[in-house]
Design a protein around this motif. Structure first.
Motif, PDB file in Angstrom:
ATOM      1  N   SER A 111       0.849  -1.180   0.000  1.00  0.00           N
ATOM      2  CA  SER A 111       0.000   0.000   0.000  1.00  0.00           C
ATOM      3  C   SER A 111       0.891   1.238   0.000  1.00  0.00           C
ATOM      4  CB  SER A 111      -0.883  -0.003   1.247  1.00  0.00           C
ATOM      5  OG  SER A 111      -1.825   1.033   1.128  1.00  0.00           O
ATOM      6  N   VAL A 112       0.301   2.344  -0.330  1.00  0.00           N
ATOM      7  CA  VAL A 112       1.063   3.599  -0.281  1.00  0.00           C
ATOM      8  C   VAL A 112       0.501   4.460   0.846  1.00  0.00           C
ATOM      9  CG1 VAL A 112       1.660   5.726  -1.490  1.00  0.00           C
ATOM     10  CG2 VAL A 112       1.645   3.553  -2.734  1.00  0.00           C
ATOM     11  N   LEU A 113       1.322   4.655   1.844  1.00  0.00           N
ATOM     12  CA  LEU A 113       0.909   5.463   2.985  1.00  0.00           C
ATOM     13  C   LEU A 113       1.312   6.916   2.770  1.00  0.00           C
ATOM     14  CD1 LEU A 113       0.675   4.886   6.610  1.00  0.00           C
ATOM     15  CD2 LEU A 113       2.496   6.484   6.035  1.00  0.00           C
ATOM     16  N   THR A 114       0.346   7.793   2.985  1.00  0.00           N
ATOM     17  CA  THR A 114       0.641   9.225   2.919  1.00  0.00           C
ATOM     18  C   THR A 114       0.754   9.731   4.348  1.00  0.00           C
ATOM     19  OG1 THR A 114      -0.664   9.377   0.896  1.00  0.00           O
ATOM     20  CG2 THR A 114      -0.141  11.441   2.005  1.00  0.00           C
ATOM     21  N   ASP A 115       1.932  10.241   4.682  1.00  0.00           N
ATOM     22  CA  ASP A 115       2.114  10.686   6.062  1.00  0.00           C
ATOM     23  C   ASP A 115       1.521  12.083   6.275  1.00  0.00           C
ATOM     24  OD1 ASP A 115       3.956  12.644   5.274  1.00  0.00           O
ATOM     25  OD2 ASP A 115       5.705  11.395   5.701  1.00  0.00           O
ATOM     26  N   GLN A 116       1.632  12.593   7.485  1.00  0.00           N
ATOM     27  CA  GLN A 116       0.965  13.860   7.819  1.00  0.00           C
ATOM     28  C   GLN A 116       1.498  15.051   7.033  1.00  0.00           C
ATOM     29  OE1 GLN A 116       1.535  13.389  12.027  1.00  0.00           O
ATOM     30  NE2 GLN A 116      -0.676  13.148  12.358  1.00  0.00           N
ATOM     31  N   GLU A 117       2.733  14.911   6.529  1.00  0.00           N
ATOM     32  CA  GLU A 117       3.283  16.014   5.712  1.00  0.00           C
ATOM     33  C   GLU A 117       2.948  15.823   4.233  1.00  0.00           C
ATOM     34  OE1 GLU A 117       5.868  15.033   8.348  1.00  0.00           O
ATOM     35  OE2 GLU A 117       4.689  16.599   9.335  1.00  0.00           O
ATOM     36  N   GLY A 118       2.238  14.744   3.906  1.00  0.00           N
ATOM     37  CA  GLY A 118       1.866  14.499   2.511  1.00  0.00           C
ATOM     38  C   GLY A 118       2.900  13.691   1.746  1.00  0.00           C
ATOM     39  N   ASN A 119       3.926  13.187   2.447  1.00  0.00           N
ATOM     40  CA  ASN A 119       4.939  12.347   1.782  1.00  0.00           C
ATOM     41  C   ASN A 119       4.416  10.924   1.626  1.00  0.00           C
ATOM     42  OD1 ASN A 119       6.976  14.467   1.888  1.00  0.00           O
ATOM     43  ND2 ASN A 119       7.006  14.055   4.092  1.00  0.00           N
ATOM     44  N   GLN A 120       4.877  10.246   0.571  1.00  0.00           N
ATOM     45  CA  GLN A 120       4.395   8.888   0.323  1.00  0.00           C
ATOM     46  C   GLN A 120       5.456   7.841   0.615  1.00  0.00           C
ATOM     47  OE1 GLN A 120       2.551   9.271  -3.700  1.00  0.00           O
ATOM     48  NE2 GLN A 120       0.672   9.131  -2.506  1.00  0.00           N
ATOM     49  N   TRP A 121       4.996   6.774   1.269  1.00  0.00           N
ATOM     50  CA  TRP A 121       5.858   5.663   1.644  1.00  0.00           C
ATOM     51  C   TRP A 121       5.256   4.377   1.087  1.00  0.00           C
ATOM     52  CZ3 TRP A 121       9.963   6.483   5.354  1.00  0.00           C
ATOM     53  CH2 TRP A 121       9.990   7.765   5.909  1.00  0.00           C
ATOM     54  N   LEU A 122       6.108   3.537   0.522  1.00  0.00           N
ATOM     55  CA  LEU A 122       5.639   2.233   0.062  1.00  0.00           C
ATOM     56  C   LEU A 122       5.634   1.301   1.269  1.00  0.00           C
ATOM     57  CD1 LEU A 122       4.869   0.494  -2.433  1.00  0.00           C
ATOM     58  CD2 LEU A 122       7.266  -0.273  -2.445  1.00  0.00           C
ATOM     59  N   VAL A 123       4.438   0.824   1.619  1.00  0.00           N
ATOM     60  CA  VAL A 123       4.296   0.008   2.819  1.00  0.00           C
ATOM     61  C   VAL A 123       4.009  -1.435   2.433  1.00  0.00           C
ATOM     62  CG1 VAL A 123       2.858  -0.376   4.858  1.00  0.00           C
ATOM     63  CG2 VAL A 123       3.493   1.952   4.205  1.00  0.00           C
ATOM     64  N   GLN A 124       4.910  -2.339   2.838  1.00  0.00           N
ATOM     65  CA  GLN A 124       4.693  -3.770   2.617  1.00  0.00           C
ATOM     66  C   GLN A 124       4.106  -4.307   3.908  1.00  0.00           C
ATOM     67  OE1 GLN A 124       7.470  -5.832  -0.009  1.00  0.00           O
ATOM     68  NE2 GLN A 124       7.813  -7.243   1.697  1.00  0.00           N
ATOM     69  N   ILE A 125       2.920  -4.885   3.786  1.00  0.00           N
ATOM     70  CA  ILE A 125       2.180  -5.180   5.003  1.00  0.00           C
ATOM     71  C   ILE A 125       2.380  -6.600   5.517  1.00  0.00           C
ATOM     72  CG2 ILE A 125      -0.125  -5.278   6.019  1.00  0.00           C
ATOM     73  CD1 ILE A 125      -0.903  -3.042   4.076  1.00  0.00           C
ATOM     74  N   ASP A 126       2.373  -7.552   4.628  1.00  0.00           N
ATOM     75  CA  ASP A 126       2.406  -8.942   5.077  1.00  0.00           C
ATOM     76  C   ASP A 126       3.071  -9.771   3.998  1.00  0.00           C
ATOM     77  OD1 ASP A 126      -0.199 -10.895   6.723  1.00  0.00           O
ATOM     78  OD2 ASP A 126       1.960 -11.176   6.580  1.00  0.00           O
TER      79      ASP A 126
END
Ligand SMILES: [Zn+2]
Ligand SMILES: [Zn+2]
Ligand SMILES: [Zn+2]
Ligand SMILES: [Zn+2]
Length: 259
Positions: A186-201
């Motif tokens: 998933s792509v997480l958008t943090d509070q500053e609007g930056n995007q992180w590629l999140v591998q969940i499982d």
């Protein structure tokens, strides 16, 4: 005989004068034709009234002479609501002010909600991140991790992020691992609007539903920095634990549960 003649002449003069007087016309009105105010002779017809239909505040009336017929209509009231004043359905006349919303404070289950009309504002009341939840982790300052990990040596750093994601998708990594495996990403958008590629499982058999249910929630994610993904062009992390601030639940991936 002379007297008679005189009399006849007088009559004749009178008749002549009568026939030749200049009419003093009064203009036609709604109910009277054009009329001579001296002799009463008329010309043409009365104009007839110019009726304007009745409204809530005025009876049917003639726009020329003001003659009225009947009475004004009554306002047809629509009761006041939260956002609209009591007003007439016919003429729009407003009486008083809108009621204004009758707010019930946000709870963990429902956002701030009007008890009268159900209008909502904002989100549900979020749970605070439990004390100590991020203790062993450092805050994922985007500028620090938004570069190649092999160069800056940050790979494996345990970090935490606050943000949310909108959807979860699967990435088949069976070929890489030689057995049936999916990565949930998933792509997480943090509070500053930056995007992180999140591998969940990494578990092929784990339901994707668990992570889909978190879509749109405010999350605090404990994770391990994997390095900068050249493919996605964002820093990539693997989830250790997710704290869901909407529900207060802690979600932990079942690492390799079926291996
Ligand atoms: Zn006349
Ligand atoms: Zn009239
Ligand atoms: Zn009205
Ligand atoms: Zn309301």
């Amino acid at each position: 005989m002379k007297r008679y003649l005189c009399f006849m002449i007088m009559i004749f003069v009178l008749i002549l004068a009568g026939c030749s007087h200049e009419h003093q016309w009064a203009d036609a009105t709604c109910v009277e034709p054009k009329t001579c105010i001296e002799c009463g002779e008329t010309e043409g017809e009365a104009l007839g009234h110019q009726w304007v239909e009745a409204t809530c505040t005025e009876a049917k009336h003639c726009s020329r002479c003001g003659e009225t017929e009947g009475v004004p209509l009554e306002h047809d009231w629509e009761e006041a609501t939260c956002t609209e004043a009591k007003h007439c359905r016919i003429c729009g006349y407003a009486d008083g002010d809108p009621l204004g919303h009758d707010w019930a404070d946000a709870t963990h289950e429902a956002p701030k909600t009007c008890k009268r009309c159900g209008e909502t504002e904002g989100t549900v009341l979020l749970y605070d991140v439990p004390a100590g939840f991020t203790k062993e982790y450092e805050f994922g300052e985007f500028s620090k991790f938004n570069s190649n990990a092999s160069e800056n040596g940050l790979g494996g750093t345990m970090i935490w992020l606050n943000g949310s994601y909108e959807n979860v998708s699967t990435l088949d990594i069976s070929a890489d691992l030689g057995r049936k495996m999916n990565a949930f990403i998933s792509v997480l958008t943090d509070q500053e609007g930056n995007q992180w590629l999140v591998q969940i499982d990494l578990d092929y058999y784990t339901s994707i539903e668990k992570y889909s249910n978190l879509c749109g929630h405010s999350l605090c994610i404990l994770c391990e920095y994997q390095g900068f993904s050249g493919v996605y062009e964002m820093p990539a992390v693997i989830v250790e634990k997710i704290y869901d601030m909407n529900t207060g639940n802690i979600i932990e991936p079942e690492w390799y549960a079926s291996m």
